[in-house]
Scaffold this motif. Structure first.
Motif, PDB file in Angstrom:
ATOM      1  N   LEU A   6      -7.905 -12.279  -5.977  1.00 60.32           N
ATOM      2  CA  LEU A   6      -6.528 -12.759  -5.985  1.00 60.32           C
ATOM      3  C   LEU A   6      -5.553 -11.597  -6.130  1.00 60.32           C
ATOM      4  CD1 LEU A   6      -4.550 -15.210  -6.098  1.00 60.32           C
ATOM      5  CD2 LEU A   6      -4.897 -15.208  -8.583  1.00 60.32           C
ATOM      6  N   PHE A   7      -5.901 -10.649  -7.008  1.00 61.76           N
ATOM      7  CA  PHE A   7      -5.027  -9.494  -7.251  1.00 61.76           C
ATOM      8  C   PHE A   7      -5.429  -8.269  -6.438  1.00 61.76           C
ATOM      9  CE2 PHE A   7      -4.426 -11.942 -11.222  1.00 61.76           C
ATOM     10  CZ  PHE A   7      -3.057 -12.073 -11.177  1.00 61.76           C
ATOM     11  N   ASP A   8      -6.396  -8.434  -5.543  1.00 63.06           N
ATOM     12  CA  ASP A   8      -6.873  -7.353  -4.685  1.00 63.06           C
ATOM     13  C   ASP A   8      -7.332  -6.152  -5.519  1.00 63.06           C
ATOM     14  OD1 ASP A   8      -7.537  -6.258  -2.211  1.00 63.06           O
ATOM     15  OD2 ASP A   8      -5.583  -5.265  -1.993  1.00 63.06           O
ATOM     16  N   LEU A   9      -8.165  -6.453  -6.512  1.00 63.68           N
ATOM     17  CA  LEU A   9      -8.708  -5.426  -7.401  1.00 63.68           C
ATOM     18  C   LEU A   9     -10.227  -5.408  -7.291  1.00 63.68           C
ATOM     19  CD1 LEU A   9      -6.591  -6.227 -10.589  1.00 63.68           C
ATOM     20  CD2 LEU A   9      -6.330  -4.234  -9.102  1.00 63.68           C
ATOM     21  N   PRO A  10     -10.840  -4.239  -7.552  1.00 65.63           N
ATOM     22  CA  PRO A  10     -12.309  -4.202  -7.539  1.00 65.63           C
ATOM     23  C   PRO A  10     -12.872  -5.046  -8.679  1.00 65.63           C
ATOM     24  CG  PRO A  10     -11.397  -2.082  -8.250  1.00 65.63           C
ATOM     25  CD  PRO A  10     -10.244  -2.945  -7.843  1.00 65.63           C
ATOM     26  N   VAL A  11     -14.019  -5.656  -8.433  1.00 67.11           N
ATOM     27  CA  VAL A  11     -14.657  -6.520  -9.428  1.00 67.11           C
ATOM     28  C   VAL A  11     -15.452  -5.632 -10.383  1.00 67.11           C
ATOM     29  CG1 VAL A  11     -16.232  -8.464  -9.813  1.00 67.11           C
ATOM     30  CG2 VAL A  11     -14.812  -8.386  -7.758  1.00 67.11           C
ATOM     31  N   ARG A  12     -14.773  -5.187 -11.439  1.00 59.39           N
ATOM     32  CA  ARG A  12     -15.412  -4.372 -12.469  1.00 59.39           C
ATOM     33  C   ARG A  12     -14.601  -4.454 -13.749  1.00 59.39           C
ATOM     34  NH1 ARG A  12     -13.373   0.719  -9.394  1.00 59.39           N
ATOM     35  NH2 ARG A  12     -11.658   1.318 -10.745  1.00 59.39           N
ATOM     36  N   PHE A  13     -15.224  -4.051 -14.847  1.00 59.82           N
ATOM     37  CA  PHE A  13     -14.578  -4.165 -16.147  1.00 59.82           C
ATOM     38  C   PHE A  13     -13.355  -3.252 -16.256  1.00 59.82           C
ATOM     39  CE2 PHE A  13     -14.223  -2.993 -20.691  1.00 59.82           C
ATOM     40  CZ  PHE A  13     -13.860  -4.235 -21.171  1.00 59.82           C
ATOM     41  N   GLN A  14     -13.516  -1.999 -15.886  1.00 61.44           N
ATOM     42  CA  GLN A  14     -12.400  -1.056 -15.972  1.00 61.44           C
ATOM     43  C   GLN A  14     -11.443  -1.341 -14.818  1.00 61.44           C
ATOM     44  OE1 GLN A  14     -10.494   0.880 -18.071  1.00 61.44           O
ATOM     45  NE2 GLN A  14     -12.504   1.584 -18.693  1.00 61.44           N
ATOM     46  N   LEU A  15     -10.178  -1.557 -15.143  1.00 61.42           N
ATOM     47  CA  LEU A  15      -9.229  -1.798 -14.060  1.00 61.42           C
ATOM     48  C   LEU A  15      -7.908  -1.078 -14.315  1.00 61.42           C
ATOM     49  CD1 LEU A  15      -6.966  -4.037 -15.073  1.00 61.42           C
ATOM     50  CD2 LEU A  15      -8.712  -5.642 -14.468  1.00 61.42           C
ATOM     51  N   ASP A  16      -7.155  -0.958 -13.263  1.00 60.94           N
ATOM     52  CA  ASP A  16      -5.858  -0.291 -13.300  1.00 60.94           C
ATOM     53  C   ASP A  16      -4.816  -1.322 -13.743  1.00 60.94           C
ATOM     54  OD1 ASP A  16      -3.355   0.830 -12.719  1.00 60.94           O
ATOM     55  OD2 ASP A  16      -4.033   1.727 -10.836  1.00 60.94           O
ATOM     56  N   GLY A  17      -4.344  -1.190 -14.979  1.00 59.25           N
ATOM     57  CA  GLY A  17      -3.385  -2.138 -15.524  1.00 59.25           C
ATOM     58  C   GLY A  17      -2.087  -2.184 -14.746  1.00 59.25           C
ATOM     59  N   GLN A  18      -1.660  -1.044 -14.237  1.00 56.79           N
ATOM     60  CA  GLN A  18      -0.421  -1.015 -13.459  1.00 56.79           C
ATOM     61  C   GLN A  18      -0.596  -1.763 -12.138  1.00 56.79           C
ATOM     62  OE1 GLN A  18       1.372   2.844 -13.020  1.00 56.79           O
ATOM     63  NE2 GLN A  18       2.889   2.107 -11.553  1.00 56.79           N
ATOM     64  N   ALA A  19      -1.727  -1.568 -11.490  1.00 53.62           N
ATOM     65  CA  ALA A  19      -1.989  -2.280 -10.235  1.00 53.62           C
ATOM     66  C   ALA A  19      -2.056  -3.786 -10.490  1.00 53.62           C
ATOM     67  CB  ALA A  19      -3.289  -1.784  -9.601  1.00 53.62           C
ATOM     68  N   LEU A  20      -2.650  -4.182 -11.618  1.00 49.45           N
ATOM     69  CA  LEU A  20      -2.712  -5.596 -11.978  1.00 49.45           C
ATOM     70  C   LEU A  20      -1.306  -6.161 -12.162  1.00 49.45           C
ATOM     71  CD1 LEU A  20      -4.252  -8.177 -12.873  1.00 49.45           C
ATOM     72  CD2 LEU A  20      -4.253  -7.209 -15.197  1.00 49.45           C
ATOM     73  N   SER A  21      -0.466  -5.451 -12.910  1.00 47.22           N
ATOM     74  CA  SER A  21       0.905  -5.916 -13.161  1.00 47.22           C
ATOM     75  C   SER A  21       1.725  -5.997 -11.880  1.00 47.22           C
ATOM     76  CB  SER A  21       1.606  -4.995 -14.156  1.00 47.22           C
ATOM     77  OG  SER A  21       0.985  -5.088 -15.418  1.00 47.22           O
ATOM     78  N   GLU A  22       1.579  -5.005 -11.007  1.00 47.23           N
ATOM     79  CA  GLU A  22       2.327  -5.006  -9.749  1.00 47.23           C
ATOM     80  C   GLU A  22       1.893  -6.173  -8.858  1.00 47.23           C
ATOM     81  OE1 GLU A  22       1.716  -1.096  -8.137  1.00 47.23           O
ATOM     82  OE2 GLU A  22       3.016  -0.160  -9.656  1.00 47.23           O
ATOM     83  N   ALA A  23       0.592  -6.407  -8.782  1.00 42.69           N
ATOM     84  CA  ALA A  23       0.090  -7.520  -7.967  1.00 42.69           C
ATOM     85  C   ALA A  23       0.558  -8.855  -8.558  1.00 42.69           C
ATOM     86  CB  ALA A  23      -1.433  -7.477  -7.891  1.00 42.69           C
ATOM     87  N   TYR A  24       0.570  -8.942  -9.876  1.00 44.26           N
ATOM     88  CA  TYR A  24       1.036 -10.158 -10.544  1.00 44.26           C
ATOM     89  C   TYR A  24       2.494 -10.442 -10.180  1.00 44.26           C
ATOM     90  CZ  TYR A  24       2.650 -13.175 -14.339  1.00 44.26           C
ATOM     91  OH  TYR A  24       3.207 -14.189 -15.067  1.00 44.26           O
ATOM     92  N   ARG A  25       3.338  -9.436 -10.288  1.00 46.18           N
ATOM     93  CA  ARG A  25       4.763  -9.631  -9.960  1.00 46.18           C
ATOM     94  C   ARG A  25       4.946 -10.027  -8.493  1.00 46.18           C
ATOM     95  NH1 ARG A  25       5.230  -5.480 -13.716  1.00 46.18           N
ATOM     96  NH2 ARG A  25       5.169  -3.841 -12.161  1.00 46.18           N
ATOM     97  N   ARG A  26       4.196  -9.388  -7.622  1.00 44.54           N
ATOM     98  CA  ARG A  26       4.283  -9.697  -6.190  1.00 44.54           C
ATOM     99  C   ARG A  26       3.873 -11.153  -5.927  1.00 44.54           C
ATOM    100  NH1 ARG A  26       0.854  -6.282  -4.711  1.00 44.54           N
ATOM    101  NH2 ARG A  26      -0.874  -7.672  -4.270  1.00 44.54           N
ATOM    102  N   LEU A  27       2.784 -11.581  -6.533  1.00 46.79           N
ATOM    103  CA  LEU A  27       2.312 -12.953  -6.334  1.00 46.79           C
ATOM    104  C   LEU A  27       3.257 -13.968  -6.975  1.00 46.79           C
ATOM    105  CD1 LEU A  27      -1.502 -12.431  -6.920  1.00 46.79           C
ATOM    106  CD2 LEU A  27      -0.419 -13.162  -4.783  1.00 46.79           C
ATOM    107  N   GLN A  28       3.799 -13.626  -8.142  1.00 53.56           N
ATOM    108  CA  GLN A  28       4.744 -14.532  -8.804  1.00 53.56           C
ATOM    109  C   GLN A  28       5.982 -14.734  -7.931  1.00 53.56           C
ATOM    110  OE1 GLN A  28       3.586 -16.601 -10.690  1.00 53.56           O
ATOM    111  NE2 GLN A  28       4.505 -16.241 -12.665  1.00 53.56           N
ATOM    112  N   MET A  29       6.467 -13.662  -7.333  1.00 58.62           N
ATOM    113  CA  MET A  29       7.639 -13.798  -6.454  1.00 58.62           C
ATOM    114  C   MET A  29       7.292 -14.647  -5.231  1.00 58.62           C
ATOM    115  SD  MET A  29       9.702 -10.138  -6.755  1.00 58.62           S
ATOM    116  CE  MET A  29       8.919  -9.485  -5.336  1.00 58.62           C
TER     117      MET A  29
END
Length: 172
Positions: A6-29
């Protein structure tokens, strides 16, 4: 589609918090229900459902413990909401020691120093367990990772109880 996709992130424990937040804002809009106010009821309902899914996915992936539980659920290991007891004798002993320490804090000569020391100890131990968890998840050792998540859930509860002790001290 899973939360990572959904957030176009790799499926792994360690993730890029900034990329998560940016994708979240984009999807929310993109799916904000206000954008669908003049649309037919079915489209409005779908937008509300999608926005709720986006919010749930974001809060799950943002929280390391939630993210670990979600990763395990993707592998068929669903421990969310379970009350299974750990069978690790050394951790069970450590649990008892931490509980005793927590109970002794209100009677300490310097309560706030005792709180700070206990908080440092919990933070250090949690950091160590999160390091183990990352390696276990990356290696696909799901059963071990599930046990580590169980340990971290106990520690999170213990930290919440420590915060209550601290709040009670501040009331005086």
């Amino acid at each position: 589609m899973n939360y990572f996709e959904l957030f176009d992130l790799p499926v792994r424990f360690q993730l890029d918090g900034q990329a998560l937040s940016e994708a979240y804002r984009r999807l929310q809009m993109q799916f904000h229900p206000d954008k669908f106010a003049s649309r037919p009821e079915r489209e409005r309902l779908q937008a509300v459902q999608q926005a709720a899914r986006i919010n749930d996915a974001f809060s799950t992936l943002k929280d390391p413990l939630g993210r670990a539980e979600y990763l395990l659920s993707l592998q068929g290991v669903d421990i969310r909401g379970e009350q299974q007891t750990l069978k690790d004798p050394s951790f069970l002993m450590q649990q008892m020691e931490w509980r005793e320490q927590l109970e002794e804090i209100p009677a300490a000569a310097d309560v706030f120093a005792a709180i700070m020391a206990f908080e440092r100890e919990l933070k250090q131990a949690s950091g160590d367990y999160y390091g183990e968890l990352e390696h276990q998840l990356d290696a696909g050792r799901w059963s071990e990772a599930a046990d580590t998540v169980r340990k971290l859930k106990f520690m999170a509860k213990l930290h919440t109880e420590l915060e209550r002790v601290e709040d009670a001290q501040q009331e005086f």
